[in-house]
Design a protein around this motif. Structure first.
Motif, PDB file in Angstrom:
ATOM      1  N   ALA A 186       0.820  -1.209  -0.023  1.00  0.00           N
ATOM      2  CA  ALA A 186       0.105   0.036  -0.075  1.00  0.00           C
ATOM      3  C   ALA A 186       1.016   1.128  -0.128  1.00  0.00           C
ATOM      4  N   VAL A 187       0.279   2.250  -0.131  1.00  0.00           N
ATOM      5  CA  VAL A 187       0.849   3.714  -0.132  1.00  0.00           C
ATOM      6  C   VAL A 187       0.850   4.233   1.220  1.00  0.00           C
ATOM      7  N   PHE A 188       1.981   4.534   2.005  1.00  0.00           N
ATOM      8  CA  PHE A 188       2.089   5.133   3.234  1.00  0.00           C
ATOM      9  C   PHE A 188       3.450   5.255   3.841  1.00  0.00           C
ATOM     10  N   ASP A 189       3.658   6.250   4.539  1.00  0.00           N
ATOM     11  CA  ASP A 189       4.892   6.511   5.298  1.00  0.00           C
ATOM     12  C   ASP A 189       5.035   5.579   6.292  1.00  0.00           C
ATOM     13  N   PHE A 190       6.149   4.601   5.952  1.00  0.00           N
ATOM     14  CA  PHE A 190       6.408   3.479   7.209  1.00  0.00           C
ATOM     15  C   PHE A 190       6.604   3.991   8.694  1.00  0.00           C
ATOM     16  N   LYS A 191       7.314   4.901   8.878  1.00  0.00           N
ATOM     17  CA  LYS A 191       7.525   5.138  10.325  1.00  0.00           C
ATOM     18  C   LYS A 191       6.536   5.688  10.866  1.00  0.00           C
ATOM     19  N   TRP A 192       5.549   6.620  10.172  1.00  0.00           N
ATOM     20  CA  TRP A 192       4.414   7.368  10.945  1.00  0.00           C
ATOM     21  C   TRP A 192       3.382   6.385  10.921  1.00  0.00           C
ATOM     22  N   THR A 193       3.067   5.601   9.982  1.00  0.00           N
ATOM     23  CA  THR A 193       2.021   4.499   9.990  1.00  0.00           C
ATOM     24  C   THR A 193       2.381   3.603  11.099  1.00  0.00           C
ATOM     25  N   LEU A 194       3.683   2.886  11.290  1.00  0.00           N
ATOM     26  CA  LEU A 194       3.895   2.086  12.312  1.00  0.00           C
ATOM     27  C   LEU A 194       3.569   2.536  13.757  1.00  0.00           C
ATOM     28  N   GLU A 195       3.982   4.101  13.877  1.00  0.00           N
ATOM     29  CA  GLU A 195       3.482   4.934  15.208  1.00  0.00           C
ATOM     30  C   GLU A 195       1.856   4.615  15.289  1.00  0.00           C
ATOM     31  N   ALA A 196       1.234   4.913  14.049  1.00  0.00           N
ATOM     32  CA  ALA A 196      -0.132   5.016  14.347  1.00  0.00           C
ATOM     33  C   ALA A 196      -0.797   3.715  14.563  1.00  0.00           C
ATOM     34  N   ILE A 197      -0.133   2.567  13.884  1.00  0.00           N
ATOM     35  CA  ILE A 197      -0.622   1.450  14.347  1.00  0.00           C
ATOM     36  C   ILE A 197      -0.400   0.904  15.668  1.00  0.00           C
ATOM     37  N   SER A 198       0.699   1.126  16.107  1.00  0.00           N
ATOM     38  CA  SER A 198       1.215   0.925  17.500  1.00  0.00           C
ATOM     39  C   SER A 198       0.264   1.606  18.483  1.00  0.00           C
ATOM     40  N   ASN A 199      -0.266   2.678  18.240  1.00  0.00           N
ATOM     41  CA  ASN A 199      -0.857   3.283  19.186  1.00  0.00           C
ATOM     42  C   ASN A 199      -2.421   2.472  19.538  1.00  0.00           C
ATOM     43  N   ILE A 200      -2.643   1.968  18.321  1.00  0.00           N
ATOM     44  CA  ILE A 200      -4.156   1.167  18.414  1.00  0.00           C
ATOM     45  C   ILE A 200      -3.786  -0.166  19.069  1.00  0.00           C
ATOM     46  N   VAL A 201      -2.538  -0.732  18.576  1.00  0.00           N
ATOM     47  CA  VAL A 201      -2.277  -2.145  19.338  1.00  0.00           C
ATOM     48  C   VAL A 201      -2.040  -1.756  21.034  1.00  0.00           C
ATOM     49  N   TYR A 265      -5.989   9.901  18.569  1.00  0.00           N
ATOM     50  CA  TYR A 265      -5.788  11.407  17.855  1.00  0.00           C
ATOM     51  C   TYR A 265      -4.842  11.080  16.850  1.00  0.00           C
ATOM     52  N   LEU A 266      -3.426  10.997  17.462  1.00  0.00           N
ATOM     53  CA  LEU A 266      -2.393  11.046  16.310  1.00  0.00           C
ATOM     54  C   LEU A 266      -2.645   9.909  15.281  1.00  0.00           C
ATOM     55  N   ALA A 267      -2.983   8.801  15.740  1.00  0.00           N
ATOM     56  CA  ALA A 267      -3.112   7.701  14.629  1.00  0.00           C
ATOM     57  C   ALA A 267      -3.958   8.263  13.642  1.00  0.00           C
ATOM     58  N   ARG A 268      -5.284   8.830  13.843  1.00  0.00           N
ATOM     59  CA  ARG A 268      -6.138   9.308  12.849  1.00  0.00           C
ATOM     60  C   ARG A 268      -5.519  10.374  12.025  1.00  0.00           C
ATOM     61  N   GLU A 269      -4.783  11.271  12.806  1.00  0.00           N
ATOM     62  CA  GLU A 269      -4.176  12.307  12.010  1.00  0.00           C
ATOM     63  C   GLU A 269      -3.204  11.833  10.779  1.00  0.00           C
ATOM     64  N   ILE A 270      -2.511  11.001  11.390  1.00  0.00           N
ATOM     65  CA  ILE A 270      -1.429  10.253  10.537  1.00  0.00           C
ATOM     66  C   ILE A 270      -1.915   9.500   9.222  1.00  0.00           C
TER      67      ILE A 270
END
Length: 303
Positions: A186-201, A265-270
């Motif tokens: 998929a098309v995403f920023d690896f570092k920031w998406t990892l942070e977003a998913i990590s917040n949810i996990v 909030y951060l996850a949704r923004e990212i």
């Protein structure tokens, strides 16, 4: 009589031609004004009041006001960048020092049990303060465009493999595993998406009691790849699913748990900045499913 009619027609045609030329010039000037405003090159020296008609003059004043406002916004944005940098620098050192001193103090053999407990509380609250400051600075940087999310084609499987939560899940007696049936991109920023998913996990593990499970799975749709983070935790009421993505919101049911209410909030923004979105399905007492939709390569041109 014929000559009079012919003369009137000639005069009318001449008037129409003059009006047409004048209108064309006005429209052309307005068009140039708008183009210069779009390209951020609009300036007072480009247009003089003496050359402008009434309509042009109004358009000129409107664009000049907008250009002035834009300059003010840029100036304020730069001031915010400086302020955030100052806050980040000024708070990092004292908070780190408090943590260091409390850890050194805890190791002192002269402390009694009561004093040791108090030092542990200081350390715990300082870590919470450090996390809050870090999260607020991160959110401010994202909102003000100081941090740029740069989406590009990445492996979703690799992203999920980087979610190292087995030890945290084991410590709570929770089963943690992934379900990947094939290779997804998929098309995403690896570092920031990892942070977003990590917040949810993080939340999934935090709010799932011992004996429960957290599952991460991926599936492909026509325009998106969806990452589902499912848990058998406490769940939430339907009216809360929209509130959880607002800053500092915490459900009354989890007020005793650690947290500041900024991770989602951060996850949704990212994810939003990448052209994706997050959906939540939850039932009180029966767990939650957070679905993160990341755009596929066919969506790259729309970002």
């Amino acid at each position: 009589m014929k000559y009079i009619i012919l003369l009137i027609i000639i005069i009318l045609v001449a008037v129409i031609c003059v009006m047409y030329l004048r209108t064309s010039k006005i429209l052309s000037d307005i068009d140039k004004m708008i183009d210069s405003a779009i390209n951020n090159t609009f300036s007072e020296s480009s247009f003089t009041e003496t050359k402008l008609s009434k309509i042009e003059s109004k358009m000129y004043r409107y664009l000049l006001t907008g250009n002035t406002s834009l300059k003010q916004i840029v100036s304020e944005k730069n001031s915010i960048k400086t302020l955030i940098a100052d806050i980040s620098h000024q708070t990092k050192t004292p908070v780190s020092n408090i943590l260091l001193y409390s850890q050194l103090l805890k190791e002192s053999p002269d402390l009694n049990d009561n004093a040791t407990n108090l030092v542990s509380l200081i350390e715990e609250q300082t870590e919470k303060l450090s996390f809050l400051i870090s999260s607020l600075i991160k959110a401010s940087r994202l909102e003000n465009g100081i941090i740029n999310v740069t989406p590009k084609l990445n492996s979703v499987n690799k992203l999920i493999e980087c979610l190292d939560y087995e030890s945290a899940a084991d410590a709570k007696g929770i089963s943690f595993y992934t379900e990947l049936t094939s290779e997804f991109t998929a098309v995403f920023d690896f570092k920031w998406t990892l942070e977003a998913i990590s917040n949810i996990v993080d939340n999934a593990i935090k709010y799932t009691p011992s004996g429960g499970k957290v599952i991460i799975a991926a599936m492909e749709y026509e325009m998106f790849v969806c990452i589902n983070i499912s848990d058998t935790g406490i769940g939430m009421r339907e009216d809360e699913t929209a509130k959880i993505f607002t800053r500092f919101y915490r459900s009354p049911d989890v007020s005793d748990e650690k947290g500041v209410g900024i991770g989602l909030y951060l996850a949704r923004e990212i994810i939003s900045m990448e052209g994706g979105y997050i959906k939540v399905s939850s039932e009180k007492g029966h767990g939650s499913v957070f679905s993160v939709f990341l755009p596929k390569i066919s969506n790259l041109s729309k970002l």
